[in-house]
Scaffold this motif. Structure first.
Motif, PDB file in Angstrom:
ATOM      1  N   LYS A  77       0.895  -1.230   0.150  1.00 46.74           N
ATOM      2  CA  LYS A  77       0.097   0.042   0.048  1.00 46.74           C
ATOM      3  C   LYS A  77       0.739   1.363  -0.118  1.00 46.74           C
ATOM      4  O   LYS A  77       0.277   2.377   0.057  1.00 46.74           O
ATOM      5  N   GLU A  78       2.330   1.093   0.055  1.00 44.93           N
ATOM      6  CA  GLU A  78       3.343   2.238  -0.038  1.00 44.93           C
ATOM      7  C   GLU A  78       2.963   2.949   1.239  1.00 44.93           C
ATOM      8  O   GLU A  78       3.161   4.271   1.316  1.00 44.93           O
ATOM      9  N   LYS A  79       2.489   2.299   2.640  1.00 41.33           N
ATOM     10  CA  LYS A  79       2.367   3.214   3.676  1.00 41.33           C
ATOM     11  C   LYS A  79       3.806   2.927   4.391  1.00 41.33           C
ATOM     12  O   LYS A  79       4.692   2.016   4.169  1.00 41.33           O
ATOM     13  N   SER A  80       3.970   3.979   5.478  1.00 40.37           N
ATOM     14  CA  SER A  80       5.139   3.923   6.293  1.00 40.37           C
ATOM     15  C   SER A  80       4.842   2.662   7.248  1.00 40.37           C
ATOM     16  O   SER A  80       3.899   1.886   7.631  1.00 40.37           O
ATOM     17  N   LEU A 125       8.665   8.165   9.239  1.00 40.93           N
ATOM     18  CA  LEU A 125       8.154   7.834   7.946  1.00 40.93           C
ATOM     19  C   LEU A 125       9.121   6.763   7.367  1.00 40.93           C
ATOM     20  O   LEU A 125      10.394   7.129   7.367  1.00 40.93           O
ATOM     21  N   LEU A 126       8.856   5.602   6.988  1.00 45.88           N
ATOM     22  CA  LEU A 126       9.754   4.671   6.257  1.00 45.88           C
ATOM     23  C   LEU A 126       8.968   3.809   5.074  1.00 45.88           C
ATOM     24  O   LEU A 126       8.194   2.902   5.784  1.00 45.88           O
ATOM     25  N   ARG A 127       9.002   4.062   4.159  1.00 45.68           N
ATOM     26  CA  ARG A 127       8.431   3.230   2.738  1.00 45.68           C
ATOM     27  C   ARG A 127       9.260   2.349   2.277  1.00 45.68           C
ATOM     28  O   ARG A 127      10.599   2.741   2.102  1.00 45.68           O
ATOM     29  N   ALA A 128       8.869   1.350   1.839  1.00 39.30           N
ATOM     30  CA  ALA A 128       9.782   0.313   1.156  1.00 39.30           C
ATOM     31  C   ALA A 128       8.694  -0.379   0.031  1.00 39.30           C
ATOM     32  O   ALA A 128       8.579  -1.710   0.228  1.00 39.30           O
ATOM     33  N   PRO A 129       8.201   0.186  -0.907  1.00 37.54           N
ATOM     34  CA  PRO A 129       7.616  -0.441  -1.662  1.00 37.54           C
ATOM     35  C   PRO A 129       7.852  -1.611  -2.737  1.00 37.54           C
ATOM     36  O   PRO A 129       7.303  -2.672  -3.066  1.00 37.54           O
ATOM     37  N   TRP A 130       9.080  -1.680  -2.605  1.00 39.96           N
ATOM     38  CA  TRP A 130       9.919  -2.656  -3.578  1.00 39.96           C
ATOM     39  C   TRP A 130       9.852  -4.091  -2.820  1.00 39.96           C
ATOM     40  O   TRP A 130      10.117  -5.040  -3.391  1.00 39.96           O
ATOM     41  N   ALA A 131       9.653  -3.863  -1.197  1.00 40.55           N
ATOM     42  CA  ALA A 131       9.528  -5.261  -0.548  1.00 40.55           C
ATOM     43  C   ALA A 131       8.459  -6.146  -1.044  1.00 40.55           C
ATOM     44  O   ALA A 131       8.764  -7.159  -1.349  1.00 40.55           O
ATOM     45  N   ALA A 132       7.285  -5.564  -1.228  1.00 43.45           N
ATOM     46  CA  ALA A 132       6.229  -6.346  -1.695  1.00 43.45           C
ATOM     47  C   ALA A 132       6.400  -6.737  -3.196  1.00 43.45           C
ATOM     48  O   ALA A 132       5.920  -7.856  -3.660  1.00 43.45           O
ATOM     49  N   GLU A 133       6.875  -5.780  -4.082  1.00 48.26           N
ATOM     50  CA  GLU A 133       7.391  -6.499  -5.471  1.00 48.26           C
ATOM     51  C   GLU A 133       8.177  -7.399  -5.594  1.00 48.26           C
ATOM     52  O   GLU A 133       8.015  -8.169  -6.209  1.00 48.26           O
TER      53      GLU A 133
END
Length: 470
Positions: free
Chosen positions: A64-67, A73-81
């Protein structure tokens, strides 16, 4: 440690088909673990369960690109990818269903190598084989008054509680243990467990082929044939890999039933929980604040002490600027800006395990494993190049090789005489998740000859239950 005669072992094995097509060295005694080792194993169970819960948070928040942090604030959208790579869209969507939130595997089995520096956790299996095998061996060796870890019936009692929990929806209906054709050699283990549960007045269990599950007329559940007619189990203990689900006639019914709660499936069909690359996330420098917050100091310290350094294998699309480097193993203590130095590394410089992360028929056992320091340079180079080429569809990880320490354990020779064998050992504890905690049911030791670098079940190995050191 009490000993058990070779003839007693041979007679016990001959009376069951539990060990069809399996051979290994017989041993007169269980594998002894010290009080300190047992205390650490207990801590590893709770830490492993906490790791699964944190991994779910990482996956869902990343998607969900949430923190990832509560107050920063820490986002890691690459983890789910990364966790979704190579998976079909229907399986990805299923893992995110609201009805599955909070579900974790009911049996956890870490693979622990005994090294000079303590345990090294090389894999965390959520669909583990050996449940019945460890139960059988625990009963067998307990007969000689050995203090078996988890107790003589620890594995059977743990599995019975697991089935009881699954059966809560309707105690009158049996739970089906569905074993795929791919995993057919494990079927006797579950049949033995089912028989033991029935003999002790425990919950009813039906062992069936996963391929024999059929969707019900309403499409909300599954049914199987039994000697008394057709049965509709309300719960399935899943002993099939998620890459096999596509081939099952009841695929859609399994997915729909689990998502709506009409059918309980354990372990849940959530592919992100079955990826070895989660260990690479654990060591990723960008995610350190997340793991500290999600796990707490106690579990974090436990896992930091046992999980070897692990990295994702990701090709470099373009040359990196000279001030940027890969999150990858160094070569000669120098950081990498591309993979070429590691591809061409010397034998001492490539003391790493390369293996598939998951969701692939070659990702279990030792099928995809390459130990860089144990193969010719051409084999290593080809394996790493293949991993880089396939990374977009089948992720691979690199893990620092944790060399097992030498141990001594007695085995029987061909004449039935017990002799000490110099070897290396892997310990597989089995934890049953109950009421938000991981309860140790038993532990299986695999002791291979000292010249074997990678430890797994083999004909020259001894497989015995673990017991408390006397």
């Amino acid at each position: 440690m009490p000993a058990i005669a070779a003839a007693t072992l041979e007679n016990a094995f001959a009376r069951t088909d539990l060990f069809a097509d399996k051979t290994w060295r017989l041993s007169p005694s269980p594998f002894a673990l010290s009080k300190e080792q047992l205390a650490q194993i207990e801590a590893i169970g709770d830490a492993s369960f906490a790791f699964y819960r944190a991994l779910e948070t990482l996956y869902l928040q990343s998607d969900k690109e949430k923190s990832l942090l509560r107050n920063a604030l820490l986002r890691a959208p690459w983890a789910a990818e990364w966790l979704d790579r190579g998976k079909p869209a229907w399986l990805i969507a299923h893992a995110r269903k609201r009805g599955l939130k909070g579900l974790t595997p009911a049996i956890l089995r870490p693979d622990l190598l005994i090294t000079e520096n303590g345990f090294a956790l090389t894999e965390l299996d959520s669909v583990p084989g050996g449940v019945g095998l460890t139960g059988f061996l625990g009963e067998l060796y307990a007969a000689s008054n050995a203090p078996i870890v988890g107790g003589a019936d620890g594995m059977i009692e743990g599995f019975a509680r697991l089935i009881d929990n699954l059966q809560k929806a309707d105690p009158a209906l049996p739970v089906a243990v569905a074993v795929s054709q791919e995993a057919d050699t494990y079927r006797p283990e579950f049949e033995w467990l089912a028989q033991r549960l029935t003999a002790s007045g425990g919950p009813a269990v039906r062992v069936c082929k996963a391929e024999d599950l059929r969707p019900t007329a309403d499409g909300m559940g599954v049914e199987i044939d039994t000697p008394k007619g057709t049965a509709r189990p309300r719960a399935i203990y899943r002993f099939f890999e998620l890459f096999d689900v596509e081939k099952l006639p009841a695929r859609d019914a399994l997915l729909r039933g689990e998502a709506t709660g009409a059918l309980r499936v354990s372990p849940p069909m959530r592919a992100f929980q079955e990826e070895k690359l989660a260990f690479a996330f654990f060591h990723h420098p960008c995610l350190k604040p997340f793991w500290r917050e999600a796990l707490g100091e106690k579990h974090l310290r436990t896992l930091e002490s046992i999980i070897p350094e692990t990295w994702l294998v990701e090709p470099v699309a373009h040359p990196l600027p000279p001030h940027l480097f890969l999150n990858a193993p160094p070569v000669d203590n120098l950081p990498l800006s591309d993979w070429e130095p590691l591809i061409n590394a010397s034998q001492k410089q490539r003391d790493y395990i390369l293996k598939l992360s998951g969701f692939n028929e070659r990702a279990w056992g030792a099928r995809s494993v390459t130990l860089g320091s144990d193969v010719p340079s051409t084999v290593w180079a080809a394996a790493l190049k293949t991993a880089l080429a396939e990374a977009h569809a089948h992720p691979y990880i690199l893990q620092r090789f944790a060399k097992p320490a030498r141990v001594t354990h007695a085995v029987y020779d061909d004449a039935g005489i017990a002799r000490p064998m110099e070897g290396r050992a892997r310990i597989c504890p089995y934890y049953f998740v109950e009421n938000g905690a991981a309860k140790l049911g038993g532990a299986l030791a695999t002791v291979c000859p000292a010249d074997k670098k990678i430890i797994h079940g083999m004909s020259v190995a001894a497989m015995v239950p673990c017991a408390m050191e006397s």
